[in-house]
Write a protein that holds these residues in place. Structure first.
Motif, short mmCIF file in Angstrom:
data_model
loop_
_atom_site.label_atom_id
_atom_site.label_comp_id
_atom_site.label_asym_id
_atom_site.label_seq_id
_atom_site.Cartn_x
_atom_site.Cartn_y
_atom_site.Cartn_z
N LEU B 331 0.80 -1.23 0.00
CA LEU B 331 0.00 0.00 0.00
C LEU B 331 0.83 1.28 0.00
O LEU B 331 0.53 2.23 -0.72
CB LEU B 331 -0.98 -0.01 1.17
CG LEU B 331 -2.00 1.15 1.16
CD1 LEU B 331 -2.90 1.10 -0.05
CD2 LEU B 331 -2.83 1.14 2.43
N GLN B 332 1.90 1.31 0.79
CA GLN B 332 2.73 2.53 0.84
C GLN B 332 3.21 2.91 -0.55
O GLN B 332 3.20 4.07 -0.94
CB GLN B 332 3.97 2.33 1.72
CG GLN B 332 3.70 2.04 3.16
CD GLN B 332 3.69 0.55 3.43
OE1 GLN B 332 2.99 -0.20 2.74
NE2 GLN B 332 4.45 0.11 4.41
N ASP B 333 3.67 1.91 -1.29
CA ASP B 333 4.17 2.16 -2.64
C ASP B 333 3.02 2.43 -3.60
O ASP B 333 3.13 3.26 -4.50
CB ASP B 333 4.99 0.98 -3.14
CG ASP B 333 6.37 0.92 -2.50
OD1 ASP B 333 6.78 1.94 -1.90
OD2 ASP B 333 7.04 -0.12 -2.59
N PRO B 383 8.73 -8.19 -5.26
CA PRO B 383 8.89 -6.90 -4.58
C PRO B 383 9.89 -6.02 -5.33
O PRO B 383 10.92 -6.50 -5.80
CB PRO B 383 9.47 -7.30 -3.22
CG PRO B 383 9.12 -8.72 -3.05
CD PRO B 383 9.07 -9.32 -4.40
N ILE B 384 9.54 -4.79 -5.43
CA ILE B 384 10.36 -3.88 -6.22
C ILE B 384 11.26 -3.09 -5.27
O ILE B 384 10.86 -2.77 -4.15
CB ILE B 384 9.43 -2.98 -7.04
CG1 ILE B 384 10.14 -2.44 -8.26
CG2 ILE B 384 8.81 -1.88 -6.21
CD1 ILE B 384 9.21 -2.21 -9.41
N THR B 389 12.06 4.62 -8.96
CA THR B 389 12.80 4.28 -10.17
C THR B 389 11.84 3.75 -11.23
O THR B 389 11.96 4.05 -12.41
CB THR B 389 13.88 3.22 -9.88
OG1 THR B 389 14.52 3.58 -8.67
CG2 THR B 389 14.88 3.14 -11.00
N LEU B 390 10.90 2.95 -10.77
CA LEU B 390 9.93 2.41 -11.70
C LEU B 390 9.11 3.53 -12.36
O LEU B 390 8.89 3.54 -13.56
CB LEU B 390 8.98 1.45 -10.97
CG LEU B 390 7.98 0.75 -11.88
CD1 LEU B 390 8.49 -0.63 -12.26
CD2 LEU B 390 6.63 0.65 -11.25
N PHE B 440 13.79 -11.51 -0.59
CA PHE B 440 14.26 -10.57 -1.60
C PHE B 440 15.03 -9.42 -0.97
O PHE B 440 15.97 -8.92 -1.54
CB PHE B 440 13.08 -10.01 -2.40
CG PHE B 440 12.75 -10.86 -3.59
CD1 PHE B 440 13.47 -10.73 -4.76
CD2 PHE B 440 11.74 -11.79 -3.52
CE1 PHE B 440 13.16 -11.52 -5.85
CE2 PHE B 440 11.43 -12.58 -4.61
CZ PHE B 440 12.15 -12.45 -5.77
N ALA B 441 14.57 -9.07 0.21
CA ALA B 441 15.19 -7.91 0.84
C ALA B 441 16.68 -8.14 1.09
O ALA B 441 17.45 -7.21 1.12
CB ALA B 441 14.47 -7.62 2.15
N LYS B 442 17.04 -9.38 1.22
CA LYS B 442 18.44 -9.66 1.50
C LYS B 442 19.31 -9.57 0.26
O LYS B 442 20.51 -9.41 0.34
CB LYS B 442 18.58 -11.07 2.10
CG LYS B 442 18.11 -11.11 3.55
CD LYS B 442 18.10 -12.53 4.06
CE LYS B 442 17.34 -12.61 5.36
NZ LYS B 442 16.73 -13.91 5.54
#
Lengths: 211, 527
Positions: B331-333, B383-384, B389-390, B440-442
């Motif tokens: 939601l934030q994004d 996850p982006i 950037t997108l 992914f965050a890693k």
């Protein structure tokens, strides 16, 4: 559950039925053994896979789940194309969802292969006290229309495995009997181990070289 | 004191609704008012002034929205109202316009949400009784209304289930009433699934701004405009107005109206596939145009790949467009994406380019994947790293002359990661996505690459390889078995065996072959 196992067949199975009957949860129960009490409304199409063993064969079930209210030809044709099995789901506590089974069946036969294996599935048996569709009614209907039939509970994980297994088994039976009569096994089986991703030339096996 | 339009990173405004969201999934949580007190209101006032007290304010707030600078704004709803033309540019009209729209909704609601029992005394009992089949019977209307309400409610109950705010009964009632009124006011379209997820973020943004307003006005007197525009009493009214305006543009994407003529399709798709024939629906035409024109223009190799795998854009793209990417980002994004979409133009032109930018972002992974993994990636968008950037990429794609090319053009790091994880992505759901998020965050986020040269050659190698080996590589691994084999299968193999050459020629020939194969083969359902 990864896709890097070898398999003999890929069977595409579609889930259809009215909105809110539990299609997405049948999918997640079967492919991930999960149930989500507050899953979001499916918009468009969802997709998940699971590989199962059927006798000596490895079968990859590619299961497509669609929004109950989606009604576009251009979507439905893409959705049904190549489908060899279908679970037509209704909610045993909501008679209206059962009443629309015939309409769904018509849509299915309008768009899908006429030989598609169809199972009528009465979901939500965990809500037995609220039942409004008698088992016998649905069973009779299924028999008359040449459909497989089962009642399931995605919540309690009742019969979900069996439902999919039966459909996949029946598909396999149909496909293999055709193989025998046509003697063209190699043309059907999408055998050979499958690389993790198509982008790795080293891992490729010449699966259809014998053709 | 912070300037609200400071670039991302330097921003430390006193109240970030989504900051709280992260903690307890509800905005307007407890803030220590004693420490913030008066300075809160001053900064609140200043933020307002900085946004709207400028002769050229509309252009400036549009820029702020496009550049992602509303992320922590406490007046996002006011900006959205301006973007969506719920508020006129002329500020002196704001209060009147707001009043007007609110009383309009009041009337609409009165008209549609009536109880037949109440009005029963006014109608002939022969016409108006619960068993009457008369079209004009209020009871008949009551039953129809109940059916429509039930349909809406079913989706409202499943709106953002992970957020506590949307579990509140009064919020659900508001959402249902708004959608019900909209459906009754637009009998052609009625309610369509997905509308609820266009409405929900609007309601949420209003709620956050109301919370911030109430918090700030505890210590001082807000301006008349603020009091009018941010009055929590009218959340439902304002949301209806904003939603209706948004639907002006989004309506065709929900409509199942089938246009008979296929002229446009024919010109855009020289090798129409069987599923493309027949009447078209606006959303399907739109996503096909994006894939077959925009994607092809910006990344011919990717276009070739998805076509070869026969991934119809409606399979994944309908949800992307219809929910304005609501399921693809947290939601934030998402709100940042909507800031940009709305700020850019009420026509939402940017949607097409965000769509393409999303595809390009994962293009390396797509190109390296088979049918199943591709669908997994497209239906469970990874996850982006950085949503800005997108968006910059989308702007660049649309207008490269006036928008800088996003800086990160290096070869992406984690293709291998994708290749090994891709399979699991297929099986992930929203629930599992959370786990994937941490995974992914890693790793370093993907960079947006258009075409990296090494990958291009890698892709070419793939094609050449498959040709030289005479293997129906992608096809046979990715396509499910068809009940109707026979002819259809021969054609599949013919297709792959005859495919030669490269680039467009390859696609063209493949398409022709496929077309013939399909019409004579499995598509007709021969056993």
């Amino acid at each position: 559950m990864g896709s890097d196992e070898a398999y003999n067949f890929v069977f595409k199975v579609v889930l259809i039925g009215e909105s809110g009957v539990g299609k997405s949860n049948l999918l997640s129960r079967f492919t991930k053994n999960e149930f989500n009490h507050d899953s979001r409304t499916t918009i468009g199409v969802e997709f998940s896979t699971r590989t199962i063993q059927l006798k000596s064969l490895i079968i990859k079930a590619q299961i497509w789940d669609t929004a109950g209210l989606e009604r576009y030809r251009a979507i439905t044709s893409a959705y049904y194309r190549g489908a060899v099995g279908a679970l037509l789901v209704y909610d045993i506590t909501k008679h209206l969802t059962y009443e629309s089974v015939e309409r769904w069946l018509k849509e299915l036969y309008d768009h899908a292969d006429p030989h598609i294996v169809v199972m009528l599935v009465g979901n939500k048996t965990d809500l037995g006290s609220e039942r409004s569709v008698p088992t016998e009614d649905a069973k009779d209907f299924a028999e008359k229309n040449g459909l497989l039939f089962l009642e399931t509970s995605a919540l309690e994980s009742t019969n979900v495995e069996t439902a999919f297994q039966n459909v996949l088994g029946e598909i396999h039976r149909k496909v293999s009997s055709k193989e025998v009569t046509r003697g063209s096994i190699s043309a059907v089986s999408l055998s050979s181990p499958v690389p993790r991703a198509a982008g790795d030339p080293e891992e490729k096996k010449p699966c259809c070289r014998n053709l | 004191m912070q300037h609200p339009l400071q670039p991302e990173g330097e921003q430390e405004t006193g109240f970030d609704p989504l900051h709280n969201l992260n903690r307890n999934l509800s905005c307007g949580g407890s803030l220590d008012s004693s420490t913030l007190s008066e300075s809160t209101f001053l900064s609140y006032r200043k933020e307002w002034d900085d946004l709207f007290l400028n002769s050229n304010y509309l252009t400036r707030i549009r820029q702020a929205g496009i550049n992602g600078r509303l992320r922590s704004s406490r007046f996002r709803s006011v900006c959205w109202k301006l973007y969506l033309e719920v508020l006129p540019e002329d500020k002196s009209q704001w209060i009147n316009k707001t009043k007007e729209l609110r009383s309009q909704y009041e009337k609409i609601k009165e008209t549609h949400i009536t109880n037949p029992r109440k009005a029963a005394g006014q109608q002939d009992l022969v016409v108006n009784n619960p068993l009457s089949l008369d079209e004009g019977s209020l009871w008949n209307k009551f039953f129809q209304d109940n059916e429509l309400r039930g349909m809406i409610k079913q989706d409202v109950m499943r709106t953002f289930p992970e957020m506590r705010y949307f579990q509140e009964e009064d919020v659900r009632t508001k959402l249902t009433d708004i959608l019900f009124c909209y459906a009754r006011e637009n009998e052609q379209l009625l309610y369509k699934q997905g509308m609820h997820e266009l409405l929900a973020p609007i309601v949420f943004v209003l709620h956050c701004d109301h919370q911030a307003f109430q918090h700030a006005s505890e210590t001082a007197h807000p301006s008349e405009e603020m009091m009018s525009l941010l009055n929590p009493m009218f959340q439902e009214h304002d949301a209806y107005a904003m939603f209706s305006q948004l639907m002006e543009t989004a309506e065709p994407w929900f409509s199942s109206f089938q246009r008979e003529g296929k002229e446009e399709m024919l010109t855009s798709m020289p090798f129409a596939r069987p599923q493309d024939l027949g009447p078209s629906v606006a959303i399907v035409t739109k996503v096909n145009r994006i894939q077959d024109q925009l994607v092809k223009k910006h990344d011919v190799e990717l276009h070739m790949h998805v076509n070869r795998l026969e991934i119809a854009p409606q399979i994944y793209g309908i949800r992307w467009v219809r929910l304005l990417f609501g399921r693809e980002f947290p939601l934030q994004d998402l709100l940042v994406v909507w800031d940009a979409l709305f700020a850019d133009s009420i026509t939402l032109d940017l949607v097409d380019y965000v769509f393409v930018a999303m595809l390009l972002y994962i293009r390396d992974a797509l190109i390296a994947s088979n049918f199943q993994t591709c669908l997994g990636l497209l239906m469970h968008y990874p996850p982006i790293g950085d949503i800005h950037t997108l968006l910059r990429k989308a702007l660049f794609l649309r207008d490269p002359k006036n928008n800088p090319r996003p800086a990160n053009y290096q070869f992406q790091q984690n293709l291998d990661y994708y290749k090994t994880r891709g399979a699991d992505l297929v099986n992930s759901t929203r629930d599992n996505d959370r786990n994937n998020h941490t995974l992914f965050a890693k790793t370093a986020p993907l960079n947006i690459n258009k075409v990296s040269s090494s990958l291009l050659s890698f892709g070419r190698k793939l094609i050449t390889h498959s040709q030289s080996q005479h293997q129906p590589l992608l096809k046979s691994e990715s396509m499910p078995v068809y009940l109707s084999q026979g002819e259809g299968w021969e054609h599949i193999h013919t297709l792959n065996l005859t495919a030669s050459g490269s680039g467009d020629e390859y696609v063209a020939r493949a398409s022709q072959q496929e077309h013939r194969g399909r019409s004579g083969g499995w598509y007709k359902g021969l056993w």
